[in-house]
Design a protein around this motif. Structure first.
Motif, PDB file in Angstrom:
ATOM      1  N   THR A 134      37.305  51.657  30.669  1.00  0.00           N
ATOM      2  CA  THR A 134      36.506  50.440  30.695  1.00  0.00           C
ATOM      3  C   THR A 134      35.317  50.657  31.634  1.00  0.00           C
ATOM      4  O   THR A 134      35.325  51.570  32.464  1.00  0.00           O
ATOM      5  N   ARG A 188      32.071  44.939  14.549  1.00  0.00           N
ATOM      6  CA  ARG A 188      31.826  43.507  14.403  1.00  0.00           C
ATOM      7  C   ARG A 188      30.678  43.229  13.440  1.00  0.00           C
ATOM      8  O   ARG A 188      30.761  42.350  12.574  1.00  0.00           O
ATOM      9  N   ASP A 243      42.228  52.632  27.178  1.00  0.00           N
ATOM     10  CA  ASP A 243      41.808  51.325  27.672  1.00  0.00           C
ATOM     11  C   ASP A 243      40.405  50.927  27.247  1.00  0.00           C
ATOM     12  O   ASP A 243      40.157  49.771  26.890  1.00  0.00           O
ATOM     13  N   ARG A 252      39.994  49.653  23.564  1.00  0.00           N
ATOM     14  CA  ARG A 252      40.773  48.425  23.365  1.00  0.00           C
ATOM     15  C   ARG A 252      40.137  47.248  24.114  1.00  0.00           C
ATOM     16  O   ARG A 252      40.096  46.119  23.608  1.00  0.00           O
ATOM     17  N   HIS A 253      39.636  47.517  25.313  1.00  0.00           N
ATOM     18  CA  HIS A 253      38.936  46.487  26.081  1.00  0.00           C
ATOM     19  C   HIS A 253      37.678  46.026  25.333  1.00  0.00           C
ATOM     20  O   HIS A 253      37.393  44.815  25.261  1.00  0.00           O
ATOM     21  N   PHE A 293      37.091  46.131  22.077  1.00  0.00           N
ATOM     22  CA  PHE A 293      37.467  45.348  20.900  1.00  0.00           C
ATOM     23  C   PHE A 293      37.914  43.942  21.285  1.00  0.00           C
ATOM     24  O   PHE A 293      37.624  42.968  20.585  1.00  0.00           O
ATOM     25  N   LYS A 294      38.622  43.820  22.396  1.00  0.00           N
ATOM     26  CA  LYS A 294      39.056  42.506  22.866  1.00  0.00           C
ATOM     27  C   LYS A 294      37.846  41.635  23.187  1.00  0.00           C
ATOM     28  O   LYS A 294      37.813  40.438  22.861  1.00  0.00           O
ATOM     29  N   GLN A 295      36.833  42.239  23.804  1.00  0.00           N
ATOM     30  CA  GLN A 295      35.620  41.488  24.125  1.00  0.00           C
ATOM     31  C   GLN A 295      34.895  41.003  22.878  1.00  0.00           C
ATOM     32  O   GLN A 295      34.254  39.954  22.892  1.00  0.00           O
ATOM     33  N   GLN A 296      35.001  41.764  21.789  1.00  0.00           N
ATOM     34  CA  GLN A 296      34.350  41.403  20.527  1.00  0.00           C
ATOM     35  C   GLN A 296      35.262  40.576  19.619  1.00  0.00           C
ATOM     36  O   GLN A 296      34.901  40.278  18.477  1.00  0.00           O
ATOM     37  N   ASN A 297      36.455  40.208  20.108  1.00  0.00           N
ATOM     38  CA  ASN A 297      37.431  39.415  19.333  1.00  0.00           C
ATOM     39  C   ASN A 297      37.801  40.070  18.005  1.00  0.00           C
ATOM     40  O   ASN A 297      37.890  39.419  16.964  1.00  0.00           O
ATOM     41  N   ALA A 323      40.572  42.048  15.755  1.00  0.00           N
ATOM     42  CA  ALA A 323      42.030  42.144  15.656  1.00  0.00           C
ATOM     43  C   ALA A 323      42.467  43.600  15.549  1.00  0.00           C
ATOM     44  O   ALA A 323      42.037  44.321  14.642  1.00  0.00           O
ATOM     45  N   VAL A 324      43.314  44.042  16.481  1.00  0.00           N
ATOM     46  CA  VAL A 324      43.867  45.396  16.466  1.00  0.00           C
ATOM     47  C   VAL A 324      45.291  45.309  15.924  1.00  0.00           C
ATOM     48  O   VAL A 324      46.118  44.549  16.440  1.00  0.00           O
TER      49      VAL A 324
END
Length: 254
Positions: A49, A81, A95, A98-99, A101-105, A107-108
């Motif tokens: 990250t 996105r 990390d 995955r971090h 992708f989480k910020q961009q909402n 789905a993993v």
């Protein structure tokens, strides 16, 4: 060396090798910071990250803010996105990706993905590679955060993300899309966000096939340092030459 406003550094092989700092690079960055020139860190490493990269740099004696850090994980998440909307993504990576992708909402998922994204994963397994291959054979797009075949450490070269992406692409007979250098996307993000002209920017790196070609394709000046993956003798044989070629950054005057 002519005057520049933005100095864009690769990390591994340029500022440090594995767990050891490259003193000439750290000293050069300190000189830039004292002169209040803008410094950015542009990395194909998707495993960390921005906060983790900041801490890594701090351990090598380099102070940086997260806003100065641009990684292939960030670029990849934004690309997914923009091009795949609310697609479900199977991720091989650590990390950083995955971090992002989480910020961009985004789905993993583990099953029936629309996209397979591969970043460097130091705990990669045969099972993960098999899942990626089966998903791509069932129609998922294949995206690599970067195409680096290898990267330097104090022990020698370790396999890079590109080597694993190519394995999956060859099994599935598909062409992957790569996001990191030599794609100029990260440099263009810096240019747009800070308003630089291309001639005001300088890309510095050890890998001709990623760092230097990234700068050349973007259209800014480049510096190849002989401290990492590609040796100076090999670089001098290339058709497209860097603007500057030095053994290390002590050879540059600001």
């Amino acid at each position: 060396m002519k005057r520049y406003r933005a100095f864009c550094f690769d990390l591994d092989g340029t500022i440090y090798r594995g767990k050891k700092a490259i003193p000439s690079a750290v000293d050069f960055i300190h000189q830039l910071q004292k002169k209040r020139l803008d410094v950015f860190f542009v990395t194909n490493n998707s495993s960390k990250t921005p906060s983790q990269i900041k801490e890594t740099l701090r351990q090598f004696g380099v102070d940086a803010s997260e806003k100065q850090i641009y990684s292939s994980a960030l670029v990849t998440a934004k690309y997914v996105r923009e091009h795949f909307g609310k697609a479900k993504v199977f991720v091989i990576g650590q990390d950083g990706i995955r971090h992002a992708f989480k910020q961009q909402n985004i789905a993993v998922v583990e099953e029936q993905p629309d996209v397979v994204v591969m970043g460097i994963d130091r705990e990669i397994t045969y099972d993960k590679l098999t899942k990626a291959c089966l998903a791509v054979q069932n129609g998922a797009a294949l995206i690599g955060t970067n195409e680096d075949i290898r990267f330097p450490t104090e022990e020698g070269f370790h396999p890079g993300n590109g080597s694993f992406v190519k394995l999956v692409s060859q099994v599935c007979n598909v062409e992957p899309v790569f996001m990191g250098k030599p794609s100029p996307v990260m440099l263009d993000m810096i240019r747009q966000e800070y308003g630089y002209a291309k001639e005001e920017m300088l890309m510095i790196g050890d890998n001709y096939d990623t760092d230097i070609l990234c700068g050349i394709r973007f259209g800014c000046d480049t510096v190849h340092v002989n401290t990492g993956v590609v040796r100076t003798e090999t670089v001098k044989e290339k058709e497209l030459q860097p603007t500057y070629v030095v053994d290390d950054l002590s050879g540059l005057e600001i």
